[in-house]
Write a protein that holds these residues in place. Sequence first.
Motif, short mmCIF file in Angstrom:
data_model
loop_
_atom_site.label_atom_id
_atom_site.label_comp_id
_atom_site.label_asym_id
_atom_site.label_seq_id
_atom_site.Cartn_x
_atom_site.Cartn_y
_atom_site.Cartn_z
N VAL A 1 0.84 -1.20 0.00
CA VAL A 1 0.00 0.00 0.00
C VAL A 1 0.88 1.25 0.00
N SER A 2 0.54 2.21 -0.83
CA SER A 2 1.31 3.45 -0.95
C SER A 2 0.89 4.45 0.13
N PRO A 3 1.67 5.53 0.30
CA PRO A 3 1.25 6.59 1.24
C PRO A 3 -0.12 7.16 0.92
N ARG A 4 -0.47 7.19 -0.38
CA ARG A 4 -1.82 7.63 -0.72
C ARG A 4 -2.86 6.71 -0.10
N GLY A 5 -2.54 5.41 -0.06
CA GLY A 5 -3.45 4.45 0.56
C GLY A 5 -3.58 4.68 2.06
N SER A 6 -2.46 5.03 2.71
CA SER A 6 -2.51 5.32 4.15
C SER A 6 -3.42 6.51 4.43
N LEU A 7 -3.27 7.56 3.63
CA LEU A 7 -4.11 8.75 3.81
C LEU A 7 -5.57 8.44 3.48
N ALA A 8 -5.77 7.56 2.51
CA ALA A 8 -7.14 7.16 2.17
C ALA A 8 -7.80 6.48 3.36
N MET A 9 -7.06 5.61 4.03
CA MET A 9 -7.61 4.93 5.21
C MET A 9 -7.87 5.92 6.34
N LEU A 10 -6.96 6.86 6.52
CA LEU A 10 -7.13 7.88 7.57
C LEU A 10 -8.43 8.64 7.38
N ASN A 11 -8.70 9.04 6.13
CA ASN A 11 -9.94 9.76 5.84
C ASN A 11 -11.15 8.84 5.94
N ALA A 12 -10.99 7.60 5.45
CA ALA A 12 -12.12 6.67 5.40
C ALA A 12 -12.61 6.31 6.79
N VAL A 13 -11.69 6.03 7.73
CA VAL A 13 -12.14 5.61 9.07
C VAL A 13 -12.81 6.75 9.82
N ARG A 14 -12.34 7.97 9.61
CA ARG A 14 -13.00 9.10 10.26
C ARG A 14 -14.38 9.35 9.66
N SER A 15 -14.46 9.22 8.33
CA SER A 15 -15.75 9.39 7.67
C SER A 15 -16.72 8.28 8.07
N TYR A 16 -16.22 7.04 8.19
CA TYR A 16 -17.07 5.91 8.57
C TYR A 16 -17.61 6.11 10.00
N ALA A 17 -16.73 6.55 10.90
CA ALA A 17 -17.18 6.82 12.27
C ALA A 17 -18.26 7.89 12.27
#
Length: 312
Positions: free
Chosen positions: A238-254
């Motif tokens: 997973v690339s750094p873009r993927g890490s940032l994607a997860m960071l945004n996704a988990v906050r949005s999911y919460a």
Amino acid sequence: MANIHEIKENIEKVLVGKSEVIDLVLTAMVAGGHVLLEDVPGTGKTVMAKTLAKSVDLKFSRIQFTPDLLPADVTGLNVYNQKSGEFQLKKGPVFGNIVLADEINRATPRTQSSLLECMEEKQVTIDGVTYPLAAPFFVIATENPIETAGTFPLPEAQLDRFLMKLSMGTPSLEEEVAIMNRFLKENPAETIQSVCTEEDILRAGREYKNVFIHKDIISYIANIVEATRKNPNITTGVSPRGSLAMLNAVRSYAYVMGRNYVIPEDVKKLSVPVFAHRISVTAGRHTGSGRNDLIRGIVEQTAVPTEEWDKE
């Protein structure tokens, strides 16, 4: 927050048994990401996109991708107006809020790439002039994983632009009966009304960034990402873009789930949708299920932190 739940209830008036997929699609939209729906025909991919657009009262555009589709058919082009003696921009379907890229893998790589700038930078360049796209801008792309004749697999750079890759899945026996009963007299998708405005979605896109995420959960995400880069069955992690994607996704999911903080279960829930399509794997594991299993295995082997997640 209430508007998000109203959108979900609206979509569930049409789609049966897709609560989890709806949550993830709404998560992606709130986070400003895009979704790739991979499934066989007839599972509700197009209905999902159209019902979402009607629920939010946004401009809906559909692009039917075919081998002869040109980039200009997607982005638009300048057309000469003989009356005025000037070129005028004829906007393509990307100038919408919710864009359905139907069977995206049927178009040539050149045409597929016309979406790259749109999805990543929310803008489009035509004849050297850059035009901003309307906000919110949300792409839902679909592809059929079974029919491969005459298709062009999405390149890694294109896949990386999607926040999530999801599957609608086939309904259970009870859900199949419920679907037929629901559509017995009329199509519910034709009667639903919008329950949310454009400003509501833009506000949600600002508010989810206030969701608290503990530093240990950030480290938890980083550990999973690092494990994808060291796994012998994964050639590109997973690339750094993927890490940032997860960071945004988990906050949005919460946020969509009604919480103002992230928990480790959010990371587990989103690991496959956010990470699986971003990795390159060794021979024999190139299928979608193979990638999913690799990510699940990594998550299971990664130590889960234990803290009070709503506190520093």
